[in-house]
Every structure is written in structure tokens, then in C-alpha cells.
Design an enzyme around this catalytic site. Structure first.
Site, PDB file in Angstrom:
ATOM      1  N   GLN A   1      48.116 -24.016  37.093  1.00  0.00           N
ATOM      2  CA  GLN A   1      47.845 -25.452  37.137  1.00  0.00           C
ATOM      3  C   GLN A   1      46.396 -25.700  37.574  1.00  0.00           C
ATOM      4  O   GLN A   1      45.928 -25.146  38.564  1.00  0.00           O
ATOM      5  CB  GLN A   1      48.830 -26.138  38.104  1.00  0.00           C
ATOM      6  CG  GLN A   1      48.749 -27.647  38.135  1.00  0.00           C
ATOM      7  CD  GLN A   1      49.204 -28.313  36.839  1.00  0.00           C
ATOM      8  OE1 GLN A   1      50.014 -27.780  36.087  1.00  0.00           O
ATOM      9  NE2 GLN A   1      48.666 -29.495  36.569  1.00  0.00           N
TER      10      GLN A   1
ATOM     11  N   LYS B   1      57.470 -29.641  35.239  1.00  0.00           N
ATOM     12  CA  LYS B   1      57.491 -28.529  34.282  1.00  0.00           C
ATOM     13  C   LYS B   1      58.680 -27.601  34.563  1.00  0.00           C
ATOM     14  O   LYS B   1      59.390 -27.194  33.646  1.00  0.00           O
ATOM     15  CB  LYS B   1      56.169 -27.745  34.340  1.00  0.00           C
ATOM     16  CG  LYS B   1      55.013 -28.514  33.700  1.00  0.00           C
ATOM     17  CD  LYS B   1      53.641 -27.901  33.985  1.00  0.00           C
ATOM     18  CE  LYS B   1      52.560 -28.835  33.430  1.00  0.00           C
ATOM     19  NZ  LYS B   1      51.190 -28.444  33.791  1.00  0.00           N
TER      20      LYS B   1
ATOM     21  N   ASP C   1      48.992 -22.381  27.587  1.00  0.00           N
ATOM     22  CA  ASP C   1      48.079 -23.526  27.724  1.00  0.00           C
ATOM     23  C   ASP C   1      47.038 -23.537  26.599  1.00  0.00           C
ATOM     24  O   ASP C   1      46.404 -24.559  26.347  1.00  0.00           O
ATOM     25  CB  ASP C   1      47.299 -23.392  29.045  1.00  0.00           C
ATOM     26  CG  ASP C   1      47.752 -24.389  30.093  1.00  0.00           C
ATOM     27  OD1 ASP C   1      48.242 -25.467  29.717  1.00  0.00           O
ATOM     28  OD2 ASP C   1      47.590 -24.083  31.287  1.00  0.00           O
TER      29      ASP C   1
END
Ligand code: GUN
Length: 282
Positions: free
Chosen positions: A97, A53, A120
Site C-alpha cells: 500500500q 481489500k 498493482d
């Protein structure tokens, strides 16, 4: 002609489009979109995803910040970091994460992220907006699935779509997005009776169960489009999807490989969400 949907190539094209847009924004405003990624603990798969990422961010001209916290980080420390990122004007997207190490309250962390920086799409505010058909941030993998269908010229409207898997991260949001695009949607799961029979009805199959090659080739209707979200490690190195690819590709009109299908799209959509957040803020 190949019936493969090349997610790696499509994701590369999207990242190049994003870079162009970010370069233009930097010229015009002197600012760029910023993404903060928080990794707690040492899980090797999570560490790899987080590295990828960061790299994709930098290549596309975004500001990338990675916060690596130790396994024994307290809930309070993690929440304090999230709150600090909420207030940080250089940061437009925050991603913690998952999964978090045992002992940390994932839900409380996700609820603490400012919904306007929730790239997200996991905050209940954004989940609710997806549910009511007024989406803001859409979770990255589901968004990538729809983008793959669109960029492959697949008509969704009026089609019978079968989603296998009902997770909050993939199955449920993908089903809502397909519904919003006027597909007739069936969600299947471990208790579904006659799963092969249900899948055989589908024009579009989205597999997100996390079981290696569970969906067999003879479950796929001739000409169906198959999107395989599964990433399952078998043995030391090999990755396989949820679909028995070699069998299914014979029946499918289009199919995503694993790896190189949906996977690369997730990061491209994360960048896309972060750019959108930047535009909303600036
Ligand atoms: N872990 C696996 N997939 C995801 C994702 O899409 N977002 C976050 N935050 N963690 C993940």
C-alpha cells in the site's frame, strides 16, 4: 432516465462473477488465488483501504493475507518480506500500500516485487508492457475506468478522450489504455493552456487531478461521458470528485458519482488481476 454510471453496482456484479469462478477453481484444483497486502505505518486512509481489500478478498473466496508493519520498519525488513512473498506459492498477488512512510524507498520496493505477482501493475516491466501495447497486469484504477466504459456500452474507438492528470498510477496508464482502444487521446495537466477549451472538445473526459470540483459543468460538451477518478475530502466527512458533479451531470450523457463511481472498481480489478495471476501460475 438516470445518466449515472453506478460503479458500486457494477463492481458488485464483477465481484460476484469472480466468486463464481473462484468457487469452481477451488472445486477443480483444491486451490484458490491468494493476495498479500502490506501496510506500513498507521495512515488512517491507507488502513481503511487495506481493510476493504482484505474483506473483498475473503467475500470472493480468495486467500487474503494482510501484513501490518510498524512505522519504523526498515527498508531491509520490508524488502525481506516482499522477497519472502515472491517465493510463497500460496500468494499470487502482492500489493504494498502506498504511500510508504518517509525514509522508505518506494521505487526499490516496487522494483523488488516479482513482476508476475505485481497485481498493482507498478513494476517497470509491467509499465513497459502497457506502453508497448502488450499489457500483462494493468493498474487497477485505470483498468476500472475502461471496464466502466465497456459495461456502460460506451464506444471508445475513434472518440476524442481528454485525461486530466498525468500521475503514474492513473493519468498516464488510463491514457495508454484509451489509446490502445483507438481513442484520440489528449493528456492535460497543471501547465495546460486553456484547459476548459481542451475539455470542451472531449467525447470522453477522465478527471484524475485530485482537486475538488475543479472541472466545471460548462467545460463539458453536451452528451460527453464523464469519468471522475478524484476522491477529495472536504470538511470532516464529505467526499467530492474532481468534477463539479451537479453542473456536469446536466450536460453529460453518462457520469460517475463520487463516491460510488470509480472507487469500488479499483478493488474489483485488484481481485481480477489476482485471479489472472493465479491462472498464469497454476
Ligand atoms: N494507494 C492509493 N492507490 C493505490 C493503489 O492502487 N495501489 C497501492 N499499492 N497503493 C495505493
Amino acid at each position: 432516465m438516470s445518466n449515472l454510471i453506478d460503479g458500486k453496482q457494477i463492481a458488485k456484479e464483477i465481484r460476484a462473477e469472480l466468486k463464481k469462478e473462484v468457487d469452481a477453481l477451488r472445486e477443480k484444483t483444491g486451490k484458490v488465488p491468494g493476495l498479500a497486502v502490506v501496510l506500513v505505518g498507521e495512515d488512517p486512509a491507507s488502513a481503511t483501504y487495506v481493510r476493504m481489500k482484505g474483506k473483498a478478498c475473503e467475500e470472493a473466496g480468495f486467500l487474503s493475507r494482510t501484513h501490518r508493519l510498524s512505522e519504523d520498519t526498515s527498508q531491509r525488513e520490508l524488502l525481506d518480506l516482499v522477497k519472502q512473498l515472491n517465493e510463497d506459492d500460496e500468494i499470487h498477488g502482492i500489493l504494498v500500500q502506498l504511500p510508504l512512510p518517509d525514509g522508505l524507498d518506494e521505487q526499490e520496493v516496487l522494483y523488488t516485487i516479482d513482476p508476475e505477482k505485481d497485481v498493482d501493475g507498478f513494476h517497470p516491466f509491467n509499465v513497459g508492457r502497457l506502453m508497448t501495447g502488450d499489457p500483462s497486469f494493468v493498474p487497477c484504477t485505470p483498468r476500472g475506468v475502461i471496464e466502466l466504459l465497456d459495461r456502460s456500452g460506451v464506444e471508445i474507438k475513434g472518440k476524442r478522450a481528454v485525461v486530466i492528470g498525468r500521475s503514474n498510477i492513473v493519468g498516464k496508464p488510463v491514457a495508454l489504455l484509451l489509446l490502445q482502444r483507438h481513442a484520440t487521446v489528449t493528456i492535460c495537466h497543471s501547465r495546460t493552456q486553456d484547459l476548459p477549451g481542451v475539455v470542451r472538445e472531449a467525447d470522453i473526459v477522465v478527471a484524475a487531478v485530485g482537486r475538488p470540483e475543479m472541472i466545471k459543468g460548462d467545460w463539458i460538451r453536451e452528451g460527453a461521458v464523464v469519468i471522475d477518478v478524484g476522491v477529495n475530502r472536504v470538511g470532516e466527512k464529505k467526499l467530492v470528485g474532481d468534477v463539479a458533479f451537479d453542473e456536469a451531470k446536466e450536460a453529460a450523457s453518462l457520469i460517475t458519482p463520487v463516491p460510488g463511481g470509480v472507487g469500488p472498481m479499483t478493488i474489483a480489478m485488484l481481485l481480477q488481476n489476482t485471479l489472472e495471476s493465479f491462472k498464469n501460475h497454476e
